[in-house]
Design a protein around this motif. Structure first.
Motif, PDB file in Angstrom:
ATOM      1  N   ALA A  58       0.851  -1.189   0.000  1.00  0.00           N
ATOM      2  CA  ALA A  58       0.000   0.000   0.000  1.00  0.00           C
ATOM      3  C   ALA A  58       0.888   1.240   0.000  1.00  0.00           C
ATOM      4  N   ARG A  59       0.273   2.380  -0.261  1.00  0.00           N
ATOM      5  CA  ARG A  59       1.047   3.619  -0.297  1.00  0.00           C
ATOM      6  C   ARG A  59       1.619   3.924   1.080  1.00  0.00           C
ATOM      7  N   ILE A  60       2.873   4.294   1.116  1.00  0.00           N
ATOM      8  CA  ILE A  60       3.549   4.688   2.347  1.00  0.00           C
ATOM      9  C   ILE A  60       3.390   6.202   2.492  1.00  0.00           C
ATOM     10  N   ASN A  61       2.820   6.642   3.615  1.00  0.00           N
ATOM     11  CA  ASN A  61       2.554   8.060   3.840  1.00  0.00           C
ATOM     12  C   ASN A  61       3.651   8.767   4.620  1.00  0.00           C
ATOM     13  N   ASP A  62       4.341   8.026   5.476  1.00  0.00           N
ATOM     14  CA  ASP A  62       5.363   8.647   6.310  1.00  0.00           C
ATOM     15  C   ASP A  62       6.327   7.571   6.787  1.00  0.00           C
ATOM     16  N   PHE A  63       7.489   7.985   7.234  1.00  0.00           N
ATOM     17  CA  PHE A  63       8.463   7.075   7.816  1.00  0.00           C
ATOM     18  C   PHE A  63       9.268   7.846   8.847  1.00  0.00           C
ATOM     19  N   ALA A  64       9.881   7.104   9.762  1.00  0.00           N
ATOM     20  CA  ALA A  64      10.760   7.714  10.765  1.00  0.00           C
ATOM     21  C   ALA A  64      11.827   6.712  11.142  1.00  0.00           C
ATOM     22  N   PHE A  65      13.015   7.214  11.442  1.00  0.00           N
ATOM     23  CA  PHE A  65      14.108   6.376  11.909  1.00  0.00           C
ATOM     24  C   PHE A  65      14.133   6.371  13.428  1.00  0.00           C
ATOM     25  N   SER A  66      14.541   5.232  13.992  1.00  0.00           N
ATOM     26  CA  SER A  66      14.733   5.156  15.443  1.00  0.00           C
ATOM     27  C   SER A  66      15.936   6.018  15.806  1.00  0.00           C
ATOM     28  N   ASP A 111      18.674   5.410  17.232  1.00  0.00           N
ATOM     29  CA  ASP A 111      19.980   4.807  16.932  1.00  0.00           C
ATOM     30  C   ASP A 111      20.124   4.405  15.463  1.00  0.00           C
ATOM     31  N   GLN A 112      19.137   4.759  14.637  1.00  0.00           N
ATOM     32  CA  GLN A 112      19.130   4.492  13.201  1.00  0.00           C
ATOM     33  C   GLN A 112      19.105   3.005  12.841  1.00  0.00           C
ATOM     34  N   SER A 113      18.729   2.132  13.781  1.00  0.00           N
ATOM     35  CA  SER A 113      18.715   0.700  13.502  1.00  0.00           C
ATOM     36  C   SER A 113      17.348   0.208  13.019  1.00  0.00           C
ATOM     37  N   LYS A 114      16.334   1.068  13.104  1.00  0.00           N
ATOM     38  CA  LYS A 114      14.985   0.696  12.694  1.00  0.00           C
ATOM     39  C   LYS A 114      14.353   1.842  11.918  1.00  0.00           C
ATOM     40  N   ILE A 115      13.403   1.465  11.058  1.00  0.00           N
ATOM     41  CA  ILE A 115      12.598   2.454  10.352  1.00  0.00           C
ATOM     42  C   ILE A 115      11.145   2.016  10.496  1.00  0.00           C
ATOM     43  N   VAL A 116      10.265   2.969  10.770  1.00  0.00           N
ATOM     44  CA  VAL A 116       8.847   2.660  10.901  1.00  0.00           C
ATOM     45  C   VAL A 116       8.131   3.318   9.718  1.00  0.00           C
ATOM     46  N   LEU A 117       7.150   2.584   9.152  1.00  0.00           N
ATOM     47  CA  LEU A 117       6.404   3.050   7.996  1.00  0.00           C
ATOM     48  C   LEU A 117       4.938   3.216   8.357  1.00  0.00           C
ATOM     49  N   ALA A 118       4.327   4.294   7.880  1.00  0.00           N
ATOM     50  CA  ALA A 118       2.887   4.537   8.037  1.00  0.00           C
ATOM     51  C   ALA A 118       2.247   4.372   6.665  1.00  0.00           C
ATOM     52  N   SER A 119       1.164   3.595   6.586  1.00  0.00           N
ATOM     53  CA  SER A 119       0.606   3.312   5.269  1.00  0.00           C
ATOM     54  C   SER A 119      -0.900   3.524   5.188  1.00  0.00           C
ATOM     55  N   ASP A 120      -1.370   3.532   3.931  1.00  0.00           N
ATOM     56  CA  ASP A 120      -2.792   3.726   3.662  1.00  0.00           C
ATOM     57  C   ASP A 120      -3.660   2.554   4.093  1.00  0.00           C
ATOM     58  N   ASP A 121      -3.078   1.370   4.272  1.00  0.00           N
ATOM     59  CA  ASP A 121      -3.885   0.190   4.603  1.00  0.00           C
ATOM     60  C   ASP A 121      -4.015  -0.033   6.107  1.00  0.00           C
ATOM     61  N   SER A 122      -3.870   1.021   6.894  1.00  0.00           N
ATOM     62  CA  SER A 122      -4.023   1.046   8.354  1.00  0.00           C
ATOM     63  C   SER A 122      -2.897   0.342   9.095  1.00  0.00           C
ATOM     64  N   LEU A 123      -1.804   0.024   8.408  1.00  0.00           N
ATOM     65  CA  LEU A 123      -0.699  -0.672   9.055  1.00  0.00           C
ATOM     66  C   LEU A 123       0.441   0.265   9.428  1.00  0.00           C
ATOM     67  N   SER A 127       6.217   8.441  14.587  1.00  0.00           N
ATOM     68  CA  SER A 127       7.354   9.010  15.295  1.00  0.00           C
ATOM     69  C   SER A 127       7.827   8.024  16.351  1.00  0.00           C
ATOM     70  N   PHE A 128       9.147   7.865  16.480  1.00  0.00           N
ATOM     71  CA  PHE A 128       9.724   7.053  17.550  1.00  0.00           C
ATOM     72  C   PHE A 128       9.813   7.877  18.818  1.00  0.00           C
ATOM     73  N   SER A 129       9.742   7.205  19.978  1.00  0.00           N
ATOM     74  CA  SER A 129      10.019   7.875  21.250  1.00  0.00           C
ATOM     75  C   SER A 129      11.523   8.127  21.336  1.00  0.00           C
ATOM     76  N   TYR A 130      11.929   8.968  22.272  1.00  0.00           N
ATOM     77  CA  TYR A 130      13.334   9.345  22.411  1.00  0.00           C
ATOM     78  C   TYR A 130      14.244   8.141  22.652  1.00  0.00           C
ATOM     79  N   ASP A 131      13.706   7.077  23.270  1.00  0.00           N
ATOM     80  CA  ASP A 131      14.521   5.908  23.581  1.00  0.00           C
ATOM     81  C   ASP A 131      14.339   4.768  22.573  1.00  0.00           C
ATOM     82  N   GLY A 132      13.479   4.972  21.578  1.00  0.00           N
ATOM     83  CA  GLY A 132      13.265   3.970  20.548  1.00  0.00           C
ATOM     84  C   GLY A 132      12.407   2.789  20.953  1.00  0.00           C
ATOM     85  N   LYS A 133      11.775   2.843  22.117  1.00  0.00           N
ATOM     86  CA  LYS A 133      10.969   1.726  22.603  1.00  0.00           C
ATOM     87  C   LYS A 133       9.510   1.798  22.156  1.00  0.00           C
ATOM     88  N   TYR A 134       9.060   2.983  21.793  1.00  0.00           N
ATOM     89  CA  TYR A 134       7.660   3.197  21.416  1.00  0.00           C
ATOM     90  C   TYR A 134       7.571   3.911  20.075  1.00  0.00           C
TER      91      TYR A 134
END
Length: 135
Positions: free
Chosen positions: A40-48, A50-62, A89-96
């Motif tokens: 599905a279309r990716i609307n946004d992304f953010a890096f943790s 420590d740059q070890s993870k990336i989170v994706l926000a998408s149109d399909d509610s995922l 958005s990641f939390s400052y510690d990357g846990k949330y």
């Protein structure tokens, strides 16, 4: 070159690694510059932080959390409202991860243990989310 991650329709993520601050990372995409990571279309992304993870926000509610730069999906969450996720958005510690959606909610996910940690109802679509930088 630029230090940008370009995201386009059909979940293709195009990476421009020239002058990237993390050039020490060895990364070889299957096809030059493209990675298949979501349908599905990716609307946004953010890096943790420590740059070890990336989170994706998408149109399909995922909301998907991937290892970076390998793009191996660690966790996927549904916002349960079947509405498009617009911002993450990641939390400052990357846990949330906080995820704002068109379903008038901000969902907070615990990526360390999995599952939804909290849901905040909003009066309108949550088009912007940002975590506090230090707590």
């Amino acid at each position: 070159g630029s230090n940008q991650l370009f995201v386009s329709v059909c979940g293709r993520v195009e990476l421009d690694w020239s002058d990237h601050p993390f050039e020490r990372v060895k990364f070889e995409p299957i096809q030059e510059g493209l990675i298949e990571c979501h349908c599905a279309r990716i609307n946004d992304f953010a890096f943790s932080p420590d740059q070890s993870k990336i989170v994706l926000a998408s149109d399909d509610s995922l909301v998907e959390v991937h290892e970076f730069p390998e793009f191996i999906c660690e966790r996927a969450y549904s916002n349960k409202t079947d509405s498009s996720v617009r911002k993450v958005s990641f939390s400052y510690d990357g846990k949330y991860v906080a995820a704002g959606s068109e379903g008038n909610t901000v969902d907070i996910y615990n990526i360390q243990y999995g599952g939804e940690a909290h849901r905040i109802a909003t009066e309108t679509s949550a088009m912007v989310v940002q975590s506090h930088p230090k707590r």
